[in-house]
Scaffold this active site. Structure first.
Site, short mmCIF file in Angstrom:
data_model
loop_
_atom_site.label_atom_id
_atom_site.label_comp_id
_atom_site.label_asym_id
_atom_site.label_seq_id
_atom_site.Cartn_x
_atom_site.Cartn_y
_atom_site.Cartn_z
N ASP A 178 0.82 -1.00 0.17
CA ASP A 178 -0.01 0.14 0.11
C ASP A 178 1.06 1.25 -0.08
OD1 ASP A 178 -1.84 -2.15 0.59
OD2 ASP A 178 -3.22 -0.97 1.81
N LYS A 226 -6.95 3.36 -3.60
CA LYS A 226 -7.35 3.17 -2.34
C LYS A 226 -7.41 4.51 -2.02
CE LYS A 226 -5.41 2.16 2.25
NZ LYS A 226 -4.21 1.38 2.94
N LYS A 280 -10.22 0.22 -2.60
CA LYS A 280 -10.18 -0.05 -1.19
C LYS A 280 -10.31 1.27 -0.46
CE LYS A 280 -7.03 -1.38 2.63
NZ LYS A 280 -5.75 -1.75 2.85
#
Length: 335
Positions: A167, A235, A271
């Site tokens: 991430d 995300k 996400k």
């Protein structure tokens, strides 16, 4: 079709952009996207939050939320013991109910990856096949304020330690200053740093930190930029900045993913992370995914919740449903 052939990405980006991914070409492409109708987006999100998921049940929805959670600890005081406890919760969320599913992944800082991998043992694996992945935040999370060399080393070290997913955070300062080529290049190089010794790649989630992008148009442009540069997921947030995930922002990102799939056939994940704490809210996100990109996206390699406290509420509601102490007022209607 999912994103698997990394070597085709630069060519694909050049083809779609009509030139090399420099500031000029990217600015022309990104600023040529249709503007976002903020009022209309808010109305669609509000409407989707009241719809039902067809042909499914409350019990299915709660279990699916669990299966899509990245159970997270990202604190300066994290210890190997805390990570082991997190993994134990990920593997057995409800000790009173052996039918309770596992979460998709545990998300930790890079130096905690070896401890997460060791604690998972044989359960470390693909969440689509019943395993639990290890996700690591990288690239000077959460600020992104570090040299590219440090960001790449951060990523490569986590992947070498066994992280299945990275991430990363984009350089919001560069993006807001219009240095799109720099942001593109950093994402593309981080993706290369996700390469394992066997030639496979850890999945790359690109954190936009939407709370700092200030406008829906910027969120849309950053989403397209992240996908063009090689992100496997887009995300919303680090969870360290407010506002974090919101339903309208997530809807907008899902619409970008839908349009990318229509144009290329590739499926990109989404996400939302930060601020999703209740089953009621999480179910609204399930509805939004199903109605925007289709129920096929409701699987771990295409949708995740980044959360630390959501699991506790889902387990509570699941227990109420199982024991008969459930009141339907807690939920969005599900047929």
């Amino acid at each position: 079709m999912t994103r698997t052939e990394l070597q085709t990405l630069p060519e694909r980006a050049v083809e779609l952009l009509g030139g090399e991914p420099d500031d000029t070409t990217l600015r022309r492409y990104l600023h040529g996207l249709a503007g976002v109708d903020a009022v209309g987006l808010g109305q669609r999100a509000a409407d989707l939050g009241t719809r039902s998921i067809k042909t499914t049940s409350k019990a299915w929805a709660l279990d699916r939320i669990i299966e899509l959670i990245d159970l997270t600890t990202l604190e300066g005081a994290d210890t190997p013991g805390k990570v082991r406890s997190l993994v134990a919760k990920a593997l057995n969320p409800d000790a009173s109910d052996p039918t309770c599913p596992r979460v998709a992944a545990v998300c930790v800082y890079g130096d905690m990856v070896p401890h997460a991998v060791a604690a998972l043992g044989a359960a470390h694996g693909d969440p689509d096949d019943g395993g639990v992945s290890v996700a690591a935040v990288a690239t000077a999370f959460p600020s992104g304020r570090a040299s590219l060399a440090i960001k790449l080393a951060d990523t490569a070290e986590a992947v070498a330690a066994g992280a299945d997913e990275i991430d990363m955070v984009i350089d919001r300062g560069a993006f807001l200053a219009g240095r799109y080529g720099q942001v593109f290049d950093q994402i593309a190089q981080v993706k290369q740093a996700c390469r394992r010794a066997d030639g496979s790649y850890a999945s790359l989630k690109v954190i936009l930190e939407t709370g700092e992008l200030t406008t829906y148009d910027n969120v849309k442009r950053a989403s397209w930029l992240a996908i063009l540069a090689g992100g496997d997921f887009i995300k919303t947030s680090t969870g360290k900045v407010q506002p974090a995930a919101t339903l309208p922002v997530t809807l907008l990102m899902l619409e970008v993913v839908r349009d990318w799939h229509a144009a290329t056939g590739e499926k990109i994940g989404v996400k939302p992370a930060g601020g999703i704490r209740t089953s009621k809210d999480a179910i609204k996100y399930l509805v939004t995914v199903a109605e925007t990109v289709g129920e096929e996206w409701l699987q771990p390699h295409l949708f995740r919740f980044g959360a630390s406290s959501l699991l506790n509420d889902v387990l509570l509601q699941r227990q109420k449903l199982r024991t008969g102490h459930y009141t339907g007022a807690d939920y969005v209607t599900i047929d």
